[in-house]
Design an enzyme around this catalytic site. Structure first.
Site: not given
Length: 296
Positions: A267, A233
């Site tokens: 995840r 991210k």
């Protein structure tokens, strides 16, 4: 309602995924398969079933405990698909994976209740909802009726606008208050297995994300499994001054910090590296320091 340490009674040790029990005695890895042409990470840009098969095979060989299938990009500024478009991307992938790997635990990443239901019918055993049930009021009852675990994520705003100057008086307190309310709603609906996800990057600045990561252990007070979705991210690559393609090392560092602070599920895009982080972190936690070693 306020929570204290006395609220915790025992740790949830298993998730019941349509009759298949998966243990949470050690952290799990959820591999990401995004069947979408517009993901933020080009490694997700899967064009056909053959490529998806190869990605799934690599993740399973790397030790993935769960495969999470999504058909809609939820990157900041993304535009929503309707349920039909999303279903056309997601359901064939779930059908294929379930046929190839009948014992594989498959999660469907959607906020549409109808897609969740159809995905469960085709073999999915977990619903992963970025909206925590706020974008489709039928979601909680759909999940409860199906009897599968539910990933309830915090998001401030929507994918279209969540990146526009998100602000909090206290990000940890606000996210915790959200889960107090949502856990109650999920339980009232009849959901048995609830997984909480603080939603790194979803309506949070880089500073908010680091604050949540630093405070992740506080979320253990809910006595629910905690999922951390930090993989590649912008908090990682913008902080390091690199691009998303070079964010694997940073992702591993962030995953390790999440594990140290109590994450139960990671995840990720890169399964093998996440499994290695879990193995090393578990060994680290088991190795108690030795007092009085004689070093002066």
């Amino acid at each position: 309602m306020y929570l204290t340490k006395n609220t915790i009674t025992h740790s949830m040790l298993t998730l019941n995924c349509k009759g298949k029990l998966i243990s949470l005695q050690k952290p799990l890895v959820m591999g990401i398969i995004n069947a979408t042409p517009d993901s933020f990470y080009k490694g997700d840009l899967l064009r056909g079933m053959d490529e998806i098969k190869l990605i799934a095979e690599k993740m399973i060989a790397g030790g993935a405990d769960i495969i999470d299938v999504g058909g809609q990009s939820t990157r900041p500024g993304s535009q929503r698909l309707n349920a039909k478009e999303e279903s056309d991307r997601v359901i064939p992938v779930i059908k294929m994976l379930h046929a190839m790997y009948p014992n594989l635990v498959i999660s469907v990443d959607t906020y549409h209740a109808v897609i969740a239901k159809n995905a469960i019918d085709e073999g999915a055993g977990i619903v992963n909802d970025i909206s925590g049930g706020t974008m489709d009021e039928a979601m909680l009852h759909t999940v409860a009726k199906a009897g599968v675990p539910y990933v309830c994520m915090h998001m401030k705003g929507t994918p279209e606008n969540m990146h526009i100057e998100p602000s909090y008086e206290n990000v940890v307190d606000e996210v915790m208050q959200f889960f107090i309310k949502k856990i109650y709603e999920c339980e009232q609906a009849g959901i048995k297995d609830i997984i909480i996800d603080p939603g790194f990057g979803f309506g949070k600045t880089i500073e908010h994300n680091f604050t949540l990561l630093n405070s992740l252990s506080l979320f253990k007070i809910f006595n629910k499994p905690v999922l951390a979705g930090l993989s590649r991210k912008s908090t990682i690559y913008k902080t390091l001054g690199i691009d998303v393609e070079h964010a694997l090392n940073g992702t591993t560092v962030m995953n390790t910090l999440a594990l140290a602070n109590g994450a139960d599920i990671l995840r990720v895009h890169d399964v093998k590296e996440a499994k290695e982080a879990i193995t090393l972190t578990q060994r680290y936690k088991k190795a108690a320091p030795i007092a009085g070693s004689g070093i002066v």
